[in-house]
Design a protein around this motif. Sequence first.
Motif, short mmCIF file in Angstrom:
data_model
loop_
_atom_site.label_atom_id
_atom_site.label_comp_id
_atom_site.label_asym_id
_atom_site.label_seq_id
_atom_site.Cartn_x
_atom_site.Cartn_y
_atom_site.Cartn_z
N LEU A 117 0.82 -1.21 0.00
CA LEU A 117 0.00 0.00 0.00
C LEU A 117 0.85 1.26 0.00
O LEU A 117 0.58 2.20 -0.75
N VAL A 118 1.88 1.31 0.84
CA VAL A 118 2.74 2.50 0.88
C VAL A 118 3.40 2.72 -0.48
O VAL A 118 3.46 3.85 -0.97
N THR A 119 3.86 1.64 -1.08
CA THR A 119 4.47 1.75 -2.41
C THR A 119 3.46 2.26 -3.43
O THR A 119 3.75 3.18 -4.21
N SER A 120 2.26 1.70 -3.41
CA SER A 120 1.24 2.09 -4.38
C SER A 120 0.80 3.53 -4.19
O SER A 120 0.58 4.26 -5.18
N MET A 121 0.67 3.97 -2.94
CA MET A 121 0.27 5.36 -2.69
C MET A 121 1.34 6.32 -3.17
O MET A 121 1.03 7.36 -3.78
N THR A 122 2.59 6.00 -2.91
CA THR A 122 3.68 6.87 -3.33
C THR A 122 3.75 6.97 -4.85
O THR A 122 3.91 8.06 -5.42
N ILE A 123 3.60 5.83 -5.51
CA ILE A 123 3.59 5.83 -6.97
C ILE A 123 2.39 6.61 -7.50
O ILE A 123 2.50 7.35 -8.49
N ALA A 124 1.24 6.48 -6.84
CA ALA A 124 0.04 7.21 -7.27
C ALA A 124 0.28 8.71 -7.23
O ALA A 124 -0.10 9.44 -8.16
N PHE A 125 0.91 9.19 -6.15
CA PHE A 125 1.22 10.62 -6.06
C PHE A 125 2.19 11.02 -7.17
O PHE A 125 1.96 12.01 -7.88
N MET A 126 3.27 10.29 -7.32
CA MET A 126 4.30 10.67 -8.30
C MET A 126 3.76 10.62 -9.71
O MET A 126 4.03 11.52 -10.52
N ASP A 127 2.99 9.59 -10.02
CA ASP A 127 2.46 9.48 -11.38
C ASP A 127 1.46 10.60 -11.67
O ASP A 127 1.41 11.11 -12.80
N GLU A 135 8.35 16.75 -12.82
CA GLU A 135 9.20 15.62 -12.44
C GLU A 135 8.88 15.33 -10.98
O GLU A 135 8.73 16.25 -10.17
N SER A 136 8.77 14.07 -10.61
CA SER A 136 8.38 13.75 -9.24
C SER A 136 9.17 12.57 -8.71
O SER A 136 9.50 11.63 -9.44
N GLY A 137 9.49 12.64 -7.40
CA GLY A 137 10.22 11.58 -6.73
C GLY A 137 9.69 11.40 -5.32
O GLY A 137 8.63 11.90 -4.97
N TYR A 138 10.44 10.68 -4.50
CA TYR A 138 9.98 10.42 -3.14
C TYR A 138 11.12 10.53 -2.14
O TYR A 138 12.28 10.27 -2.46
N TYR A 149 8.72 -0.09 1.35
CA TYR A 149 8.76 0.15 -0.08
C TYR A 149 9.21 -1.11 -0.81
O TYR A 149 10.17 -1.77 -0.41
N ASP A 150 8.49 -1.42 -1.88
CA ASP A 150 8.88 -2.48 -2.79
C ASP A 150 9.80 -1.84 -3.83
O ASP A 150 9.33 -1.23 -4.79
N THR A 151 11.08 -1.93 -3.59
CA THR A 151 12.04 -1.21 -4.43
C THR A 151 12.03 -1.69 -5.88
O THR A 151 12.43 -0.94 -6.77
N SER A 152 11.52 -2.90 -6.12
CA SER A 152 11.44 -3.38 -7.50
C SER A 152 10.43 -2.57 -8.31
O SER A 152 10.50 -2.52 -9.54
N ARG A 153 9.50 -1.91 -7.61
CA ARG A 153 8.48 -1.08 -8.28
C ARG A 153 8.89 0.39 -8.34
O ARG A 153 8.20 1.19 -8.97
N MET A 154 9.98 0.74 -7.68
CA MET A 154 10.35 2.15 -7.56
C MET A 154 11.43 2.58 -8.55
O MET A 154 11.88 3.72 -8.51
N LYS A 155 11.83 1.67 -9.40
CA LYS A 155 12.88 1.99 -10.36
C LYS A 155 12.42 3.10 -11.30
O LYS A 155 11.31 3.09 -11.80
N SER A 170 23.89 4.90 -2.07
CA SER A 170 23.84 4.45 -3.45
C SER A 170 22.42 4.51 -4.01
O SER A 170 21.46 4.08 -3.38
N GLY A 171 22.32 5.08 -5.19
CA GLY A 171 21.04 5.07 -5.90
C GLY A 171 20.18 6.30 -5.68
O GLY A 171 19.17 6.46 -6.37
N CYS A 172 20.56 7.17 -4.76
CA CYS A 172 19.72 8.35 -4.52
C CYS A 172 20.20 9.51 -5.39
O CYS A 172 21.38 9.64 -5.68
#
Length: 231
Positions: A117-127, A135-138, A149-155, A170-172
């Motif tokens: 849910l947290v991953t989906s909500m964050t993606i919903a905001f960014m999208d 441009e949007s990030g978290y 966070y499901d990092t596989s969905r946050m790429k 790394s990665g930020c």
Amino acid sequence: MYKGIDISTYQTGIDWDRVKKSGCDFAVIRAGFGNDISQKDNMFESHIKGALGVGIKVGIYWFGYAYTEAMARQEADVCHRVISAYKDKLSLPVFYDWEYDSMRYAKDNGVNPNRALVTSMTIAFMDRMKELGYESGYYTNQDYLGNYYDTSRMKGYPLWMAYYSSDRYSGCVMQQYTSSGKIDGIPGNVDCNYFYGEFSDGKPEKPATEEITVGSKVKIAAGAHYTNGVA
């Protein structure tokens, strides 16, 4: 690498000329919290006008209190309403910040958000922000990145990481490295950051839609930018 700050209603009395002369390249400014226009940060206009007025690059963050994907999209719509006048002046992304007080609020409303849910909500905001032409990030920290966070969905989504070290996480694209920084021109402590990317030209993509849908007001207190439970 660039050096900058993030600020909200808790920073007042800023002398932006001195901040600029101190070597501050950018400021990420809280625009508000929740999903109602009345929850616009009361220092937003002062902060963004002050930073832009002296040539400091600007980004935005929005503190989330969503506990459904629909609420997260509503928060993005309200964020857009607050910041739209400065849309072509932004040089960094619009970041979504959902963490400890967000979790408290969700649980107070009978929802216990999990990783999905947290991953989906964050993606919903960014999208939604991307649909509106930003441009949007978290923003997050090690605790939440590892547990919520499901990092596989946050790429592909820019990560702003709270990691209090002189070493890069790394990665930020941006790293908040202290919450007790001292910047000439800012009374008291301030969050300090490194930005590892390149500033945009301030010309966001054409939005897919400008439709705004605003839900019921999230009834909360002041709303803050929390890291490890500390405002």
